[in-house]
Design a protein around this motif. Structure first.
Motif, mmCIF file in Angstrom:
data_model
loop_
_atom_site.group_PDB
_atom_site.id
_atom_site.type_symbol
_atom_site.label_atom_id
_atom_site.label_comp_id
_atom_site.label_asym_id
_atom_site.label_seq_id
_atom_site.Cartn_x
_atom_site.Cartn_y
_atom_site.Cartn_z
ATOM 1 N N LYS A 19 0.836 -1.213 0.000
ATOM 2 C CA LYS A 19 0.000 0.000 0.000
ATOM 3 C C LYS A 19 0.864 1.254 0.000
ATOM 4 O O LYS A 19 0.532 2.258 -0.633
ATOM 5 C CB LYS A 19 -0.947 -0.008 1.204
ATOM 6 C CG LYS A 19 -2.096 -0.995 1.008
ATOM 7 C CD LYS A 19 -3.101 -0.898 2.139
ATOM 8 C CE LYS A 19 -4.310 -1.779 1.854
ATOM 9 N NZ LYS A 19 -5.130 -1.966 3.059
ATOM 10 N N MET A 82 -3.406 -3.677 -8.131
ATOM 11 C CA MET A 82 -4.702 -3.489 -7.426
ATOM 12 C C MET A 82 -4.625 -2.313 -6.462
ATOM 13 O O MET A 82 -5.544 -1.495 -6.366
ATOM 14 C CB MET A 82 -5.068 -4.747 -6.628
ATOM 15 C CG MET A 82 -5.418 -5.934 -7.482
ATOM 16 S SD MET A 82 -5.581 -7.364 -6.384
ATOM 17 C CE MET A 82 -5.483 -8.690 -7.559
ATOM 18 N N ALA A 83 -3.505 -2.244 -5.738
ATOM 19 C CA ALA A 83 -3.346 -1.177 -4.743
ATOM 20 C C ALA A 83 -3.300 0.195 -5.422
ATOM 21 O O ALA A 83 -3.825 1.178 -4.888
ATOM 22 C CB ALA A 83 -2.082 -1.413 -3.924
ATOM 23 N N GLU A 85 -4.767 0.972 -8.247
ATOM 24 C CA GLU A 85 -6.139 1.255 -8.684
ATOM 25 C C GLU A 85 -6.965 1.817 -7.533
ATOM 26 O O GLU A 85 -7.850 2.651 -7.738
ATOM 27 C CB GLU A 85 -6.795 -0.004 -9.250
ATOM 28 C CG GLU A 85 -6.293 -0.293 -10.652
ATOM 29 C CD GLU A 85 -6.956 -1.498 -11.299
ATOM 30 O OE1 GLU A 85 -7.291 -2.453 -10.562
ATOM 31 O OE2 GLU A 85 -7.123 -1.474 -12.527
ATOM 32 N N GLY A 86 -6.619 1.365 -6.318
ATOM 33 C CA GLY A 86 -7.295 1.859 -5.117
ATOM 34 C C GLY A 86 -7.141 3.369 -4.942
ATOM 35 O O GLY A 86 -7.907 4.002 -4.222
ATOM 36 N N HIS A 87 -6.127 3.938 -5.601
ATOM 37 C CA HIS A 87 -5.913 5.389 -5.521
ATOM 38 C C HIS A 87 -6.602 6.115 -6.676
ATOM 39 O O HIS A 87 -6.390 7.309 -6.880
ATOM 40 C CB HIS A 87 -4.411 5.703 -5.555
ATOM 41 C CG HIS A 87 -3.721 5.407 -4.254
ATOM 42 N ND1 HIS A 87 -3.550 6.354 -3.282
ATOM 43 C CD2 HIS A 87 -3.204 4.257 -3.766
ATOM 44 C CE1 HIS A 87 -2.930 5.799 -2.245
ATOM 45 N NE2 HIS A 87 -2.714 4.534 -2.517
#
Ligand code: ADP
Ligand code: ASP
Ligand code: MG
Length: 405
Positions: A19, A82-83, A85-87
């Motif tokens: 993260k 994935m992490a 994309e979380g942003h």
């Protein structure tokens, strides 16, 4: 600017670290840059996989080994994408194969032949962050290969070159390249910059902060590399072309390597062709020999030859050497694994004399016996008993006044 950011094992060791990586990537994109991320496997994962293989087989096939080891980097590439994309940024994870990293077929230490990178170029054009699994490639015949331990550094530098990136940042668990391994010498000082040549020597002599072949590649193609920490925002170390300032410093750094083994062939007949026969046999097995010492025979009949190879190749080399020794009529073969190679490196050695003597004197004053010596224009290496490793590094660090102010 197009930046390649490579994150090593400790930088993607767990969910929190991944993260944190995503956060740094997001920040870089926000600053207006295009980012290509190259990731290692989670810390310890590659060792775990090697261990698993050895529980199944004492001599696992190298092709299968590569397929197995490449899985570690697949995991972190997908998780990192994935992490990111979380942003709220678009991200795509690619394996070595999807990146078009074509290598030769020397499994477990393959060489990159070319990188096509079509998918990545298209994705970058569409404003994706591209996350690439490091350490791996594919042969022309579609077998998965890996690039040798620490090989994600090479993936990053080669990808930076292939994509014509402006900078290749290597994020790790130390703030940059130090005068000696900061885990062994706490007084070691971080270098603001270091020449490709010195970095290449340090890496090949055991400073694993950068993989040797990645430095070789960066030097050949002039890829600007910065080594820095993923745990803070401190400026790192720039690896770049040599300049005049660098020559003023006699010794820039000290490296140590405990991953070597020494093989001695005793009582080899003293006649032409012996060394050629021995070392051709070893080279044919793709084993890299490092230091070689041949004594002058006192009676003109027989002599001893010692040489070092990576510990991982020691058993294989021992077997080959024993076969050749028998054929040559040598008296015997001896293997020692409790050895270390300590090296001092600096471009300033070209213009300063007496550096080697100072090194030998320092070791002698502390009772450290030297088993073999090798030198180049910018380095001196000594082979010593492994139990003196830390002592030798510390006293040499002192002699050459490498500690920070
Ligand atoms: P990564 O997993 O990020 O690739 P590595 O473990 O391969 O990290 O490399 C970083 C380590 O290199 C540091 O933790 C440090 O102990 C070691 N190291 C050895 N020599 C040096 C040096 N001269 N300067 C900095 N680090 C060094
Ligand atoms: N995961 C691989 C290794 O541990 C490659 C790398 O980390 O660079 O050697
Ligand atoms: Mg590494």
């Amino acid at each position: 600017m197009l930046v390649v950011q490579k994150y090593g094992g400790t930088s993607v060791a767990n969910v929190e670290r991944i993260k944190a990586v995503a956060q740094r990537v997001a920040r870089t994109v926000k600053e207006g840059h295009k980012v290509v991320v190259v990731v290692s496997a989670m810390a310890g994962e590659t060792d775990k996989l090697i261990n698993l293989a050895h529980q199944i087989s004492s001599n696992p096939s190298e092709r299968e080994m590569d397929l197995l080891l490449s899985s570690g980097e697949r995991v972190t590439s997908a998780l990192t994408a994935m992490a990111i994309e979380g942003h709220g940024y678009k991200a795509i994870a690619l394996t070595g194969r999807q990146m078009g990293i074509i290598t030769d077929a020397v499994h477990t230490k393959a060489k990159i032949e070319k990188i096509t990178g079509e998918k990545a170029k298209k994705a970058l054009g569409d404003n994706y962050v591209v996350v690439i699994a490091g350490f791996q490639g594919i042969t022309e015949t579609e077998d998965v290969t890996t690039l040798g331990r620490g090989g994600s550094d090479l993936s990053a530098v080669a990808i930076a070159h292939a994509l014509n990136a402006d900078l290749c940042e290597i994020y790790t668990d130390v703030d940059g390249v130090y005068t000696a391994d900061p885990r062994i010498v706490p007084e070691a000082k971080k270098l603001d910059k270091i020449s490709y040549e010195e970095m290449l020597e340090l890496a090949s002599l055991g400073s694993k902060v950068l993989q040797t072949r990645s430095v070789e590649f960066a030097m050949k193609y002039g890829v600007p590399v910065v080594v820095r920490s993923s745990f803070n925002d401190n400026p790192g170390t720039l690896v770049t072309k040599e300049d005049e300032d660098m020559e003023k410093v006699v010794v820039s750094g000290i490296a140590h390597d405990t991953n070597q083994a020494k093989i001695t062939v005793m009582g080899v007949p003293d006649r032409p062709g012996i060394a050629a026969r021995l070392f051709k046999g070893i080279a044919d097995a793709n084993i890299v020999v490092d230091m070689i010492v041949q004594n002058i025979s006192s009676d003109g009949k027989a002599t001893d030859i010692s040489f070092t190879v990576p510990k991982t190749d020691s058993k294989k080399t021992l077997k080959i050497t024993e076969d050749i020794a028998r054929e040559l009529g040598a008296k015997g073969v001896d293997l020692r694994e409790d050895i270390s190679k300590i090296s001092i490196v600096g471009v300033g050695m070209r213009t300063h004399s007496g550096v080697a003597a100072q090194m030998f004197d320092t070791l002698a004053r502390h009772g450290v016996n030297i088993m073999a010596i090798s030198t180049s224009e910018i380095k001196v290496s000594c082979l010593i008993d492994t139990k003196y490793t830390e002592l030798a590094i510390r006293v040499l660090h002192e002699t050459f006044q490498l500690a920070g102010a």
